[in-house]
Design a protein around this motif. Structure first.
Motif, PDB file in Angstrom:
ATOM      1  N   UNK A   1      27.247  11.587  16.335  1.00 43.15           N
ATOM      2  CA  UNK A   1      26.227  11.887  15.320  1.00 43.15           C
ATOM      3  C   UNK A   1      25.955  13.247  15.292  1.00 43.15           C
ATOM      4  N   UNK A   2      26.283  14.226  16.403  1.00 39.33           N
ATOM      5  CA  UNK A   2      25.601  15.546  16.412  1.00 39.33           C
ATOM      6  C   UNK A   2      26.310  16.372  15.086  1.00 39.33           C
ATOM      7  N   UNK A   3      27.457  16.138  14.664  1.00 39.01           N
ATOM      8  CA  UNK A   3      27.655  16.970  13.500  1.00 39.01           C
ATOM      9  C   UNK A   3      26.975  16.494  12.254  1.00 39.01           C
ATOM     10  N   UNK A   4      26.746  15.117  12.020  1.00 38.85           N
ATOM     11  CA  UNK A   4      26.178  14.753  10.790  1.00 38.85           C
ATOM     12  C   UNK A   4      24.622  14.925  10.979  1.00 38.85           C
ATOM     13  N   UNK A   5      24.103  15.244  12.095  1.00 38.85           N
ATOM     14  CA  UNK A   5      22.618  15.358  12.172  1.00 38.85           C
ATOM     15  C   UNK A   5      22.303  16.963  12.308  1.00 38.85           C
ATOM     16  N   UNK A   6      23.410  17.831  12.063  1.00 42.93           N
ATOM     17  CA  UNK A   6      23.093  19.122  11.844  1.00 42.93           C
ATOM     18  C   UNK A   6      22.061  19.768  10.655  1.00 42.93           C
TER      19      UNK A   6
ATOM     20  N   UNK B   1      25.132  13.993   4.588  1.00 42.04           N
ATOM     21  CA  UNK B   1      24.536  13.144   5.709  1.00 42.04           C
ATOM     22  C   UNK B   1      25.268  12.037   5.422  1.00 42.04           C
ATOM     23  N   UNK B   2      26.668  11.871   5.789  1.00 42.14           N
ATOM     24  CA  UNK B   2      27.394  10.481   5.673  1.00 42.14           C
ATOM     25  C   UNK B   2      28.356  10.333   6.858  1.00 42.14           C
ATOM     26  N   UNK B   3      28.429   9.107   7.306  1.00 33.81           N
ATOM     27  CA  UNK B   3      29.327   8.855   8.159  1.00 33.81           C
ATOM     28  C   UNK B   3      30.944   9.138   7.756  1.00 33.81           C
ATOM     29  N   UNK B   4      31.754   8.835   8.617  1.00 40.54           N
ATOM     30  CA  UNK B   4      33.226   8.990   8.256  1.00 40.54           C
ATOM     31  C   UNK B   4      33.506   8.040   7.129  1.00 40.54           C
ATOM     32  N   UNK B   5      33.174   6.932   7.317  1.00 45.79           N
ATOM     33  CA  UNK B   5      33.410   5.792   6.292  1.00 45.79           C
ATOM     34  C   UNK B   5      32.654   5.856   5.095  1.00 45.79           C
ATOM     35  N   UNK B   6      31.726   6.856   4.649  1.00 44.35           N
ATOM     36  CA  UNK B   6      30.945   7.055   3.617  1.00 44.35           C
ATOM     37  C   UNK B   6      29.537   6.361   3.571  1.00 44.35           C
ATOM     38  N   UNK B   7      29.165   5.864   4.708  1.00 42.47           N
ATOM     39  CA  UNK B   7      27.956   5.213   4.672  1.00 42.47           C
ATOM     40  C   UNK B   7      26.841   6.415   4.950  1.00 42.47           C
TER      41      UNK B   7
ATOM     42  N   UNK C   1      23.823   8.181   6.146  1.00 43.88           N
ATOM     43  CA  UNK C   1      23.157   8.293   7.596  1.00 43.88           C
ATOM     44  C   UNK C   1      21.712   7.493   7.464  1.00 43.88           C
ATOM     45  N   UNK C   2      21.085   7.651   6.629  1.00 45.57           N
ATOM     46  CA  UNK C   2      19.643   6.904   6.431  1.00 45.57           C
ATOM     47  C   UNK C   2      19.914   5.523   6.600  1.00 45.57           C
ATOM     48  N   UNK C   3      20.907   4.909   5.442  1.00 47.53           N
ATOM     49  CA  UNK C   3      20.988   3.605   5.575  1.00 47.53           C
ATOM     50  C   UNK C   3      21.524   3.040   6.758  1.00 47.53           C
TER      51      UNK C   3
ATOM     52  N   UNK D   1      16.367  10.836   9.988  1.00 45.33           N
ATOM     53  CA  UNK D   1      16.899   9.663   9.479  1.00 45.33           C
ATOM     54  C   UNK D   1      16.739   8.636  10.465  1.00 45.33           C
ATOM     55  N   UNK D   2      16.845   8.810  11.670  1.00 45.48           N
ATOM     56  CA  UNK D   2      16.787   7.755  13.004  1.00 45.48           C
ATOM     57  C   UNK D   2      15.432   7.598  13.076  1.00 45.48           C
TER      58      UNK D   2
END
Length: 180
Positions: free
Chosen positions: A29-34, A40-46, A48-50, A95-96
């Motif tokens: 998560x560290x790259x996404x939460x910068x 703000x999406x995971x590698x699969x496109x989700x 991060x808030x969801x 988001x967390x």
């Protein structure tokens, strides 16, 4: 008839039972939460808030009566796979925190109801993945909870020496400020 309330866990310290919730989020998560990262999406496109909303809600049964903390402390332990330096203050845990707030276990995430603590930790086992662990406890039990040893941070002897040797800490401060 007295209502039964669901609390995820309790731990005892000096005869006091301390209620708490424990959430675990596995992933890199560290790259996404910068904070500077606009995507703000995971590698699969989700989004991060969801992701955090869904994972937070599915870790416990919030369909019945459960304990809500009026004043809580949210302790975040970001477990990293390696010793690469990362500044926790550059990470956006919003988001967390919002995902946990939406479960209803904390009244609100304003300063009147929630305090935050963030720790970084090195995962001791190379086979484990990066993860974020979150503990939510009543604010009045913070010290007792920390004294239970429920939270462990992997510090080397060098780190322990650096934070316990006052003269070395003073010298490090002077060097970082350019004083000799």
């Amino acid at each position: 008839m007295k209502k039964e309330y669901y609390v995820a866990h309790t731990v005892e310290h000096n005869g006091i039972k301390i209620p708490y919730y424990h959430f675990v989020y596995s992933g890199d998560f560290h790259r996404i939460l910068l904070k500077r990262n606009r995507k703000h999406c995971l590698r699969d496109g989700t989004d991060i808030r969801e992701f955090f909303n869904k994972i937070s809600y599915h870790q416990y049964d919030f369909s019945g009566n459960y304990t809500v903390f009026e004043k809580a402390v949210l302790i975040t332990i970001h477990n990293f796979e390696n010793n690469i330096e990362r500044d926790l203050d550059n990470l956006n845990y919003k988001p967390l925190i919002d995902g946990i707030r939406k479960t209803g276990i904390i009244k609100d995430d304003s300063w009147q109801h929630l305090s935050l603590m963030h720790f970084g930790n090195l995962i001791p086992d190379e086979d484990e993945d990066e993860r974020i662990e979150v503990y939510v406890i009543p604010q009045s039990f913070l010290v007792d909870f920390l004294l239970t040893g429920k939270i462990t941070i992997n510090l080397s002897e060098k780190h322990f020496f650096e934070i316990t040797n006052r003269e070395e800490v003073d010298l490090m401060k002077k060097e970082s400020l350019g004083f000799w």
